[in-house]
Write a protein that holds these residues in place. Structure first.
Motif, PDB file in Angstrom:
ATOM      1  N   SER A  41       0.846  -1.182   0.000  1.00 42.55           N
ATOM      2  CA  SER A  41       0.000   0.000   0.000  1.00 42.55           C
ATOM      3  C   SER A  41       0.890   1.243   0.000  1.00 42.55           C
ATOM      4  O   SER A  41       1.840   1.330   0.767  1.00 42.55           O
ATOM      5  CB  SER A  41      -0.883  -0.013   1.248  1.00 42.55           C
ATOM      6  OG  SER A  41      -1.630   1.155   1.334  1.00 42.55           O
ATOM      7  N   ASN A  43      -0.702   4.521  -0.304  1.00 42.28           N
ATOM      8  CA  ASN A  43      -1.557   5.594   0.183  1.00 42.28           C
ATOM      9  C   ASN A  43      -1.223   6.931  -0.485  1.00 42.28           C
ATOM     10  O   ASN A  43      -0.824   7.883   0.176  1.00 42.28           O
ATOM     11  CB  ASN A  43      -1.453   5.700   1.711  1.00 42.28           C
ATOM     12  CG  ASN A  43      -2.573   6.520   2.288  1.00 42.28           C
ATOM     13  OD1 ASN A  43      -3.626   6.674   1.687  1.00 42.28           O
ATOM     14  ND2 ASN A  43      -2.336   7.072   3.457  1.00 42.28           N
ATOM     15  N   LYS A  61     -11.489  10.645  -1.532  1.00 41.74           N
ATOM     16  CA  LYS A  61     -10.571   9.594  -1.093  1.00 41.74           C
ATOM     17  C   LYS A  61     -10.977   9.061   0.273  1.00 41.74           C
ATOM     18  O   LYS A  61     -11.008   7.844   0.492  1.00 41.74           O
ATOM     19  CB  LYS A  61      -9.135  10.121  -1.047  1.00 41.74           C
ATOM     20  CG  LYS A  61      -8.155   9.049  -0.610  1.00 41.74           C
ATOM     21  CD  LYS A  61      -6.743   9.520  -0.599  1.00 41.74           C
ATOM     22  CE  LYS A  61      -5.883   8.371  -0.084  1.00 41.74           C
ATOM     23  NZ  LYS A  61      -4.498   8.695  -0.026  1.00 41.74           N
ATOM     24  N   GLN A  65     -12.019   5.236   1.064  1.00 43.39           N
ATOM     25  CA  GLN A  65     -11.229   4.481   2.036  1.00 43.39           C
ATOM     26  C   GLN A  65     -12.083   3.922   3.164  1.00 43.39           C
ATOM     27  O   GLN A  65     -11.675   2.971   3.820  1.00 43.39           O
ATOM     28  CB  GLN A  65     -10.128   5.360   2.637  1.00 43.39           C
ATOM     29  CG  GLN A  65      -8.923   5.500   1.763  1.00 43.39           C
ATOM     30  CD  GLN A  65      -7.850   6.357   2.408  1.00 43.39           C
ATOM     31  OE1 GLN A  65      -8.145   7.383   3.022  1.00 43.39           O
ATOM     32  NE2 GLN A  65      -6.615   5.941   2.266  1.00 43.39           N
ATOM     33  N   ASP A  72      -6.142   0.620  -0.570  1.00 43.55           N
ATOM     34  CA  ASP A  72      -5.342   1.671  -1.189  1.00 43.55           C
ATOM     35  C   ASP A  72      -6.199   2.387  -2.230  1.00 43.55           C
ATOM     36  O   ASP A  72      -6.897   1.727  -3.004  1.00 43.55           O
ATOM     37  CB  ASP A  72      -4.108   1.070  -1.856  1.00 43.55           C
ATOM     38  CG  ASP A  72      -2.872   1.933  -1.730  1.00 43.55           C
ATOM     39  OD1 ASP A  72      -2.975   3.052  -1.208  1.00 43.55           O
ATOM     40  OD2 ASP A  72      -1.794   1.480  -2.154  1.00 43.55           O
TER      41      ASP A  72
END
Length: 160
Positions: A41, A43, A61, A65, A72
């Protein structure tokens, strides 16, 4: 003393060296972050082609998430569309269609005026990270970024 074999061996070494160095031409166009994203990941920051629209990308985002099956997310807001590329946890891969529907419903509910292109395709994710990295360069124009984003979105639509 015969110098012919020395010249032949020298030329042979030059030719082999040239061939081997030619194999690496055009080399690795991927950034360190996109290579890293293949195994873990990363990020990536949410970003926008226009700097003043960064907040919308960041909110999108966070919403994506919040889906438990995702680990990710890469979000890039363009002038007309927002690209959302995500990676799904390994054991959740059997529920890909359900996860994408959940993401689409959440985004349509929270951002009714926005147009989204949502993808779990790993290639799209890597392309999004590559674009984000290019956008960090001061010489990479907003116009170039928007054109690249449109190409990624077109590529995504062609694959579906």
């Amino acid at each position: 003393m015969n110098q012919k074999p020395i010249i032949v061996y020298g030329l042979l070494v030059l030719i082999i060296g040239s061939l081997l160095s030619g194999c690496n031409q055009g080399g690795d166009k991927t950034s360190a972050e996109s290579r890293k994203s293949m195994i873990q990941s990363v990020n990536p920051e949410a970003t926008a082609v226009k700097k003043n629209e960064h907040d919308v990308a960041e909110k999108v985002k966070k919403d994506v998430q919040s889906v438990p099956a995702i680990y990710d997310v890469a979000v890039i807001k363009g002038e007309e569309e927002i690209l959302v590329a995500y990676k799904v946890k390994h054991m959740q891969r059997y529920h890909m269609k359900k996860i994408e529907e959940e993401i689409n419903k959440k985004l349509e509910k929270n951002y009714p005026k926005e147009n989204f292109v949502v993808s779990s395709d790993f290639k799209i994710f890597i392309e999004a990270i590559e674009l984000k990295d290019r956008m960090k360069d001061k010489d990479y124009s907003t116009k170039d970024a928007e054109e690249r984003l449109k190409k990624i979105i077109k590529f995504k639509k062609e694959r579906t």
